[in-house]
Design a protein around this motif. Sequence first.
Motif, PDB file in Angstrom:
ATOM      1  N   VAL A   5      -3.582  -0.937   4.864  1.00 40.28           N
ATOM      2  CA  VAL A   5      -2.335  -1.880   3.816  1.00 40.28           C
ATOM      3  C   VAL A   5      -2.616  -1.131   2.602  1.00 40.28           C
ATOM      4  O   VAL A   5      -3.423  -1.067   1.860  1.00 40.28           O
ATOM      5  CB  VAL A   5      -3.006  -3.184   3.974  1.00 40.28           C
ATOM      6  N   ASP A   6      -1.328  -0.573   2.046  1.00 39.56           N
ATOM      7  CA  ASP A   6      -1.196   0.005   0.807  1.00 39.56           C
ATOM      8  C   ASP A   6      -0.164  -0.974  -0.056  1.00 39.56           C
ATOM      9  O   ASP A   6       0.994  -0.911   0.590  1.00 39.56           O
ATOM     10  CB  ASP A   6      -0.661   1.529   0.878  1.00 39.56           C
ATOM     11  N   VAL A   7      -0.707  -1.633  -0.916  1.00 36.31           N
ATOM     12  CA  VAL A   7       0.000  -2.517  -1.739  1.00 36.31           C
ATOM     13  C   VAL A   7       0.393  -1.928  -2.973  1.00 36.31           C
ATOM     14  O   VAL A   7      -0.358  -1.581  -3.811  1.00 36.31           O
ATOM     15  CB  VAL A   7      -0.746  -3.774  -2.097  1.00 36.31           C
ATOM     16  N   GLY A   8       1.875  -1.670  -3.254  1.00 36.82           N
ATOM     17  CA  GLY A   8       2.521  -1.140  -4.275  1.00 36.82           C
ATOM     18  C   GLY A   8       3.098  -2.405  -5.105  1.00 36.82           C
ATOM     19  O   GLY A   8       3.364  -3.427  -4.728  1.00 36.82           O
ATOM     20  N   ASN A   9       3.685  -2.030  -6.268  1.00 38.81           N
ATOM     21  CA  ASN A   9       4.272  -2.951  -7.186  1.00 38.81           C
ATOM     22  C   ASN A   9       5.556  -3.337  -6.346  1.00 38.81           C
ATOM     23  O   ASN A   9       6.073  -4.441  -6.994  1.00 38.81           O
ATOM     24  CB  ASN A   9       4.775  -2.348  -8.489  1.00 38.81           C
ATOM     25  N   THR A  10       6.115  -2.316  -5.611  1.00 42.43           N
ATOM     26  CA  THR A  10       7.646  -2.835  -5.022  1.00 42.43           C
ATOM     27  C   THR A  10       7.568  -3.090  -3.449  1.00 42.43           C
ATOM     28  O   THR A  10       7.738  -4.092  -3.030  1.00 42.43           O
ATOM     29  CB  THR A  10       8.423  -1.541  -5.166  1.00 42.43           C
ATOM     30  N   ASN A  11       6.792  -2.484  -2.814  1.00 41.32           N
ATOM     31  CA  ASN A  11       6.625  -2.769  -1.313  1.00 41.32           C
ATOM     32  C   ASN A  11       5.057  -2.611  -1.084  1.00 41.32           C
ATOM     33  O   ASN A  11       4.087  -2.018  -1.682  1.00 41.32           O
ATOM     34  CB  ASN A  11       7.322  -1.528  -0.512  1.00 41.32           C
ATOM     35  N   ILE A  12       4.792  -3.350   0.260  1.00 40.97           N
ATOM     36  CA  ILE A  12       3.538  -3.240   0.869  1.00 40.97           C
ATOM     37  C   ILE A  12       3.981  -2.379   2.196  1.00 40.97           C
ATOM     38  O   ILE A  12       4.498  -2.788   2.896  1.00 40.97           O
ATOM     39  CB  ILE A  12       2.988  -4.425   1.373  1.00 40.97           C
TER      40      ILE A  12
END
Length: 259
Positions: A5-12
């Motif tokens: 799981v990679d959580v970015g500011n716009t998308n996971i």
Amino acid sequence: MILLVDVGNTNIVIGIYEDNKYIASWRLSTDTKKTSDEYSIQLMQLFTQNGLDPKQVKGIIISSVVPNIMHSLENMVRKSFDIEPIVVGPGIKTGINIKYDNPKEVGADRIVNAVAANELYNKDLIIIDFGTATTYCALTKEGNYLGGCISPGIKISSDALFERAAKLPRIELEVPKNIICKNTITSMQAGILYGYIGQVEYIVKKTKEEMKSLGLGEPFVIATGGLANTIARQTDVIDEVKGDLTLEGLRIIYEKNRE
């Protein structure tokens, strides 16, 4: 089966890794207001739609640049999978020597990318990640993370122009054929995208100069992130696009820390 799981500011971005290959990947909107139950419902639906059994998940790793979402995500993992996730952060084995003034300031996404790049390429590198922000990172063959720079992402630049200039419309991020354009939309596309290409070329040029001044060789330039291919097609300073770089980094870090 490993859940990445990679959580970015716009998308996971979510990946499923099993038998030495990625068998599924999904993209969700990052929403700090969602509860653990809401994320659980979304994820279980994705498992069902892809014919996957959540009970087969044996390990989970999370990387995040959005602290406010972690409580919901970690609770979701514990309730849905009965697994304690590995969270990328201080104390996690990475094999990377971070040369930042304060290593804790380096975003988890940049560390994960560096781990993957060092493992896959084993050479002096410049890593560009075209996300909500665009990050440029310098990494030596020995795994020394030298630092880098951060700029507003392409979409942020485009949205700011639309929001602050009353007569300019919201546009698709497509590269027009010409830089001398005959209408407002292509003029904006040319200014934003060709301007961004110029930024990439200049930052890569200056980064290479600084790395060479340290006695390093010609660095190999890799790019990842949503618009990496769009930019790479317009310039010769990017040597390779690696779309799954972050997921690969998460997998490698999981293997280093699973015991």
